[in-house]
Design an enzyme around this catalytic site. Structure first.
Site, PDB file in Angstrom:
ATOM      1  N   PRO A  27      88.506  72.294  19.199  1.00 48.67           N
ATOM      2  CA  PRO A  27      88.656  72.754  20.582  1.00 48.67           C
ATOM      3  C   PRO A  27      88.680  71.565  21.543  1.00 48.67           C
ATOM      4  O   PRO A  27      87.906  70.622  21.398  1.00 48.67           O
ATOM      5  CB  PRO A  27      87.404  73.613  20.810  1.00 48.67           C
ATOM      6  N   CYS A  29      89.045  70.864  25.831  1.00 53.85           N
ATOM      7  CA  CYS A  29      89.209  71.384  27.183  1.00 53.85           C
ATOM      8  C   CYS A  29      90.451  70.783  27.837  1.00 53.85           C
ATOM      9  O   CYS A  29      90.691  69.583  27.751  1.00 53.85           O
ATOM     10  CB  CYS A  29      87.978  71.063  28.024  1.00 53.85           C
ATOM     11  N   ALA A  61      87.206  75.510  24.914  1.00 53.38           N
ATOM     12  CA  ALA A  61      86.048  76.319  25.278  1.00 53.38           C
ATOM     13  C   ALA A  61      86.506  77.357  26.302  1.00 53.38           C
ATOM     14  O   ALA A  61      86.908  77.019  27.412  1.00 53.38           O
ATOM     15  CB  ALA A  61      84.953  75.442  25.874  1.00 53.38           C
ATOM     16  N   GLN A 103      87.387  79.916  20.719  1.00 54.69           N
ATOM     17  CA  GLN A 103      86.043  79.412  20.953  1.00 54.69           C
ATOM     18  C   GLN A 103      85.466  80.073  22.197  1.00 54.69           C
ATOM     19  O   GLN A 103      85.988  79.911  23.302  1.00 54.69           O
ATOM     20  CB  GLN A 103      86.023  77.888  21.130  1.00 54.69           C
ATOM     21  N   TYR A 183      76.032  72.981  26.433  1.00 57.29           N
ATOM     22  CA  TYR A 183      76.353  74.203  27.153  1.00 57.29           C
ATOM     23  C   TYR A 183      75.251  75.229  26.900  1.00 57.29           C
ATOM     24  O   TYR A 183      74.260  74.939  26.236  1.00 57.29           O
ATOM     25  CB  TYR A 183      77.756  74.675  26.789  1.00 57.29           C
ATOM     26  N   LEU A 300      85.778  61.086  15.950  1.00 60.45           N
ATOM     27  CA  LEU A 300      86.532  59.846  15.774  1.00 60.45           C
ATOM     28  C   LEU A 300      87.072  59.706  14.354  1.00 60.45           C
ATOM     29  O   LEU A 300      87.068  58.613  13.766  1.00 60.45           O
ATOM     30  CB  LEU A 300      85.663  58.636  16.149  1.00 60.45           C
TER      31      LEU A 300
END
Length: 359
Positions: A27, A29, A61, A103, A183, A300
């Site tokens: 996911p 943003c 998200a 998600q 979150y 990464l």
């Protein structure tokens, strides 16, 4: 002479779905919605990964309520209209014989903040809103949240349930509950942000209660064969924060999860995260060794060789990739060519097969 097939391109079955390989889109943003609506950007952005033969494409998200958005520009699924706007994305991805996951997220005390293109910190104009959290403790210099009471907690659970139902109705294949990156659910899981003294705070079991209840409630309304993924921040990277041992203890109290997506950090501005390839692999390795549930890991991982090594070493069952898919939406196809995975290019691109050459 025979060669060993790459582990990255072995199928994997998670609950009722057999994914053709183990290179999945994490996911990410995008901050590209108006009033939470997915749009042409999401169709092209997510659709490009399906064209590139990723085994699973995850949405960003996606907020379960307006107040659950990280920023005013976040995508949502808090109404039937939002769900219907997602349908064409789902249909296109399915048309490329690819699976797609939703998600589900609530940003909690990290909500009502500026998207990176428009500033930093809490929104301070009429487009902002009151945030909520487990306690009144703020994230850094963000506006302090209102601590959720029992009615507020019940609403959060109901919002996740309603969003999950909508995701199922428009054809998503996977539902992921976002409990990572500081979150709302991650805030409840952490002793640095959850200062409650009721049954939703205190020890690991108490701090995991809201996540446990959200997962159970979502599991009850989605098809039994549908994979339910839980994304967690396995380590907080600050003193007195969540450790991988805490995360394993919390996960042992949560039933109904089919795969654990392992990430870390995001809940404390003083975090010190090492910037090195595969830095989260030790966490996924520990979780995978301690629990029977398959795991995925991100962090990464940018080359096919790194992804193959993560699986070959037994650190993870699937590899989530984010930034490298942005750089190269055809990453799965290129990885398959490099490692010998056998993925076929979409017919529209396969000039050698249909048009007699690559020129």
């Amino acid at each position: 002479m025979t060669t060993t097939p790459p582990r990255l391109f072995e199928p994997i079955t998670v609950n009722g779905i057999t994914f053709p390989h183990r290179l999945w889109v994490a996911p990410m943003c995008m901050y590209s919605s108006v009033d939470g609506m997915p749009n042409d950007w999401h169709l092209v952005h997510l659709g490009s990964f399906a064209v590139g033969r990723a085994a699973l494409v995850m949405t960003e998200a996606t907020a379960v309520s307006p107040e659950g958005r990280i920023t005013p520009d976040d995508a949502g699924i808090w109404s039937d209209a939002h769900a219907e706007a997602w349908r064409r994305v789902v249909d296109f991805v399915h048309g490329m014989d690819t699976y797609i996951g939703m998600q589900l997220a609530h940003a909690g005390r990290k909500a009502s903040t500026w998207p990176p293109t428009r500033g930093r910190g809490s929104v301070d104009d009429e487009t902002g809103w009151t945030t909520v959290g487990p306690s009144e403790a703020a994230y850094g210099e963000f506006t302090p949240p209102t601590a959720l009471d029992r009615d507020g907690i019940a609403k959060v659970i109901d919002d996740f349930v309603a969003a999950a139902k909508r995701a199922v109705a428009v054809g998503f294949d996977v539902v992921e509950v976002h409990a990572a990156h500081g979150y709302l659910l991650g805030q409840f899981l952490s002793p640095t942000s959850n200062l409650r003294d009721d049954e939703y705070g205190g020890d690991v079991e108490g701090r995991a209660r809201l996540t446990r209840e959200v997962v159970a409630a979502v599991r009850a309304v989605i098809p039994k064969e549908m994979p339910l993924v839980l994304r967690v921040s396995a380590h907080e990277w600050v003193p007195d924060g969540v450790t991988v041992e805490d995360t394993i203890a919390a996960l042992r109290t949560i039933d109904g999860v089919d795969l654990i997506s392992v990430s870390s950090g995001g809940n404390h501005p003083a975090q010190k995260i090492p910037s090195e390839p595969g830095y989260q692999r030790p966490f996924s390795r520990e979780i995978r060794a301690a629990l029977p549930t398959p795991v995925g890991v991100a962090g990464l991982i940018t080359t096919p060789a790194q992804a193959e090594d993560a699986i070959e070493a037994g650190d993870t069952d699937v590899v989530y990739v984010a930034r490298q898919f942005l750089r190269d939406p055809m990453l799965a196809l290129h990885a398959s060519a490099e490692l010998g995975g056998g993925l076929a290019w979409p017919w529209q691109y396969d000039r050698a097969k249909y048009l007699g050459g690559l020129s």
